[in-house]
Design an enzyme around this catalytic site. Structure first.
Site, PDB file in Angstrom:
ATOM      1  N   LYS A  43       3.608  -5.031   7.035  1.00 57.27           N
ATOM      2  CA  LYS A  43       4.112  -3.929   6.208  1.00 57.27           C
ATOM      3  C   LYS A  43       4.291  -4.334   4.748  1.00 57.27           C
ATOM      4  CE  LYS A  43       6.246  -1.329   9.951  1.00 57.27           C
ATOM      5  NZ  LYS A  43       5.271  -0.228   9.825  1.00 57.27           N
ATOM      6  N   ASP A 251       2.942   2.698   5.113  1.00 56.41           N
ATOM      7  CA  ASP A 251       3.133   1.647   4.114  1.00 56.41           C
ATOM      8  C   ASP A 251       2.560   2.082   2.767  1.00 56.41           C
ATOM      9  OD1 ASP A 251       4.204   0.059   6.157  1.00 56.41           O
ATOM     10  OD2 ASP A 251       2.231  -0.741   6.667  1.00 56.41           O
TER      11      ASP A 251
END
Length: 307
Positions: A43, A251
């Site tokens: 992430k 993300d």
């Protein structure tokens, strides 16, 4: 203003090991999949690449292993234009995410944190000058919660903190109080709020704000996003696109949101930009491979509504 970097991402960097499947296996079942593909991910790594590709001055503070996967991740960050001065090497193997993707584009993920679990509060304190040089700092929960808490303590006045609590975990009050915004999807909102979550995103936003963050953004997939700062709740629609692979789209959304907030946009305006970035990302396979440049974004959706 702290603006050596428009966005500093403090978070995870993983090698994504991806296999396509006709359907995800039931317990005890074996299914055959496609050839294995290895992509740079995590992430934190995803957010940094997404922001840099859009044109943000971006740095990453993370930890990778002294191994081939670590080299892959560092190369990917540098190729996107991310400053990797804050990426630490060694201490454990590079983190790995095992991902299955079905024909509809939905994914299931198991993460082996590896070196990400060794990113410590001491590492954050040692990188204080890097944190101080950022206008916005973004983080997630694929690194230790103690480390995220240390990030909030290290922030300079005027630096904005964006947190995507994924995978979701109980958050200490000091971390919640720093979030501006707290960014969650439906699953994360329900986990954090528990049985009293309610059914509508508006209810989730009220419940989340009551926990202490300064503002909240809830991502709603194809429906766009909802923002709330306590004074108004705004629905931000998404452009209509054909989704191919949702991996890493959240993300990309969070990175774009943090960057635009740092440029001075208000929360609904920044979210409207971010949903366009997320929409572009789902039209291509992979995480970082799918991230658009600013010139590749779909047009804005109509109908931002506040209430």
């Amino acid at each position: 203003m702290n603006d050596d970097y428009e966005l500093l991402v403090v978070g995870s960097a993983n090698a994504d090991l991806v296999v396509g499947v006709e359907r995800r296996p039931a317990p005890g079942e074996t299914v055959l999949g496609s050839d294995l593909a290895v992509h740079p991910g995590g992430k934190g790594g995803n957010q940094a690449v997404a922001a840099a590709r859009l044109g943000a001055r971006t740095a990453l503070l993370a930890r990778v292993g002294d191994d081939a996967h670590g080299v892959l991740l560092l190369d990917a960050q540098r190729a996107a234009g991310v400053d990797t001065v804050g990426v630490l090497v060694g201490g454990a193997p590079t983190g790995v995410a095992l991902i299955t993707v079905d024909p509809s584009g939905d994914n299931s993920i198991v993460v082996s944190p590896g070196a990400n679990a060794r990113l410590t509060p001491e590492d954050i304190r040692a990188a204080g000058s890097l944190v101080a040089a950022a206008r916005v700092v973004s983080s997630q929960l694929e690194i230790p919660l103690d480390t995220v808490a240390e990030v909030t303590r290290t922030l300079r006045p005027g630096t904005r903190f964006v947190l995507n609590p994924s995978p979701p975990a109980p958050l200490p009050a000091e971390v919640l109080a720093a979030c501006d915004p707290l960014v969650v999807n439906e699953h994360e909102a329900r986990v954090i709020l528990g049985e009293d979550a309610g059914e509508s995103p508006e209810e989730w936003a009220r419940g989340l704000l009551a926990l202490g963050p300064r503002s909240v953004v809830i991502t709603l997939g194809a429906e766009g996003a909802l923002t709330s700062d306590g004074s108004e709740v705004v629905r931000v629609p998404s452009p209509k696109v054909d989704a191919v692979d949702t991996t890493g789209a959240g993300d990309a959304f969070t990175a774009a949101l943090g960057w635009r907030l740092g440029l001075g946009e208000d929360l609904p305006t920044a979210a409207a930009y971010a949903v366009r970035v997320g929409a572009a990302a789902v039209t291509r396979k992979g995480a970082q491979d799918s991230y658009p440049t600013a010139s590749e974004l779909p047009g804005p959706a109509e109908g931002v509504t506040s209430r």
